[in-house]
Scaffold this active site. Structure first.
Site, PDB file in Angstrom:
ATOM      1  N   ILE A  80      20.577   7.296  37.137  1.00 15.30           N
ATOM      2  CA  ILE A  80      19.652   8.116  37.926  1.00 15.30           C
ATOM      3  C   ILE A  80      19.090   7.350  39.117  1.00 15.30           C
ATOM      4  O   ILE A  80      18.887   7.913  40.190  1.00 15.30           O
ATOM      5  CB  ILE A  80      18.523   8.681  37.019  1.00 15.30           C
ATOM      6  CG1 ILE A  80      17.761   9.766  37.769  1.00 15.30           C
ATOM      7  CG2 ILE A  80      17.602   7.576  36.519  1.00 15.30           C
ATOM      8  CD1 ILE A  80      16.935  10.655  36.868  1.00 15.30           C
ATOM      9  N   LYS A  81      18.886   6.037  38.948  1.00 16.31           N
ATOM     10  CA  LYS A  81      18.273   5.287  40.055  1.00 16.31           C
ATOM     11  C   LYS A  81      19.201   5.204  41.271  1.00 16.31           C
ATOM     12  O   LYS A  81      18.739   5.019  42.391  1.00 16.31           O
ATOM     13  CB  LYS A  81      17.831   3.898  39.615  1.00 16.31           C
ATOM     14  CG  LYS A  81      18.955   2.968  39.275  1.00 16.31           C
ATOM     15  CD  LYS A  81      18.439   1.650  38.773  1.00 16.31           C
ATOM     16  CE  LYS A  81      19.626   0.785  38.355  1.00 16.31           C
ATOM     17  NZ  LYS A  81      19.274  -0.374  37.599  1.00 16.31           N
ATOM     18  N   GLY A  82      20.514   5.317  41.068  1.00 21.17           N
ATOM     19  CA  GLY A  82      21.433   5.471  42.189  1.00 21.17           C
ATOM     20  C   GLY A  82      21.689   4.240  43.019  1.00 21.17           C
ATOM     21  O   GLY A  82      21.595   3.115  42.544  1.00 21.17           O
TER      22      GLY A  82
END
Ligand code: B12
Length: 277
Positions: A136-138
């Site tokens: 999610i942090k990408g």
């Protein structure tokens, strides 16, 4: 020389490297020699640079690496000219979408979540790359695939065996399998990927999921050779991958990349990844 001239009189089709002045051909190159540091190694570095077409070549930096090796940086002019019309690269044939657009497309075309299974295969433990795409942090200011409401992501992590990957992809009913290969010693990345694509073809035939591979030393032109649908190289962002996946899914065919000069990145709207989902 032919080609269209720009305002400065420079030819746009043919280019040479730029150092101090336009078209002076200056390049910088680094390498390691398996000889102890010293004047003889300096001379060897210079000779190598000359043989590679750098003339004049200047050793601008050197230092010992242990007692038997030396590291070099040489700077010099090359006479070679690049013909931009002869450059072959994979051109992105799909638009870069925002997360909201991607979610909407998945919802419309699949009416269920798009399932992505990913991991590093073989002995490769370099998970930072696949995590950059999936977590999610990408990466580079973009959220990873886990952020997308209409994507279901199963990240298997490091050192996944090919039979386990096939089994898990089948169990999860994966639409796409994303594989990372960072270690390239003895072309391990090529062999591992070919083994993986062959295993999916054998186990699932035409019903196999989309196969996407990525890593810093892959050339996007290698898809056919690797037996995969798409290859992503260094600097890939999650949004590029998500946009590719929905494009491929919604057109229901896995589009083969065309080989032409790359176009600049464009977003289909001004909304950045991370905005409305
Ligand atoms: C961090 C690191 C490690 C960490 C890894 C930690 C982890 N959890 O990942 C540790 C310390 C464990 C490690 C170990 C080793 N490493 Co290491 N490591 C690195 C290092 C410094 C950075 C890699 C990295 O994280 N890059 C950042 C990510 C974001 O970039 P990326 O991987 O390129 O990913 C991007 C794209 O390629 C793409 N991408 C990548 N995968 C995928 C997948 C898909 C599906 C898609 C779409 C895109 C995509 O998207 C990402 C974002 O843009 C590199 C050197 C370097 N500067 O690159 C060496 C490097 C990769 N390591 C190397 C080596 C040799 C090793 C070891 C063999 C060392 C040893 N003798 O033990 C071991 C091997 C361990 C193993 N079994 O794999 C060599 C590989 C050389 C080669 N030719 O193969 C490198 C290049 C260092 C070097 N110059 O020698 N390493």
């Amino acid at each position: 020389m032919t080609g269209e001239d720009d305002k400065t009189g420079q030819d746009k089709r043919y280019v040479r490297p730029y150092g101090d002045a336009t078209g002076d051909g200056m390049v910088q190159l680094s390498f390691t020699l398996p000889i102890p540091h010293g004047p003889r190694a300096d001379g060897a570095a210079q000779q190598l640079a000359n043989k590679m077409g750098m003339d004049p070549a200047l050793v601008v930096h050197s230092h010992p690496i242990g007692k038997d090796f030396s590291f070099y940086v040489v700077y010099g002019s090359v006479s070679h000219i690049v013909d931009l019309d002869a450059v072959r690269v994979v051109e992105r044939e799909y638009p870069l979408l925002t997360p909201a657009e991607i979610n909407a497309t998945v919802k419309k075309s699949l009416r269920r979540k798009l399932v992505v299974v990913g991991g590093c295969i073989g002995t490769d433990a370099h998970t930072v790359g696949i995590d950059a795409i999936l977590n999610i942090k990408g990466f580079a200011g973009e959220k990873g695939l886990e952020y997308y409401r209409e994507l279901r992501v199963v990240n298997l992590g490091a050192q996944v065996g090919v039979p386990d990957l096939v089994k898990r992809a089948r169990a999860e009913k994966a639409d796409a399998v994303l594989v990372s290969q960072v270690v390239t010693q003895r072309d391990a990345h090529v062999q591992n990927t070919q083994e993986m694509s062959a295993a999916f073809r054998e186990a699932m035939g035409e019903a196999r999921p989309m196969l996407v591979v990525g890593g810093p030393r892959f050339d996007p032109l290698m898809a056919d050779e690797l037996g995969v649908d798409r290859v992503f190289g260094r600097g890939t962002t999650p949004g590029e991958v998500a946009s590719y996946l929905v494009h491929a899914i919604s057109t229901r065919t896995v589009t083969k990349p065309t080989t032409r000069v790359t176009t600049k990145k464009t977003r289909s709207s001004t909304t950045k990844a991370g905005a409305a989902r």
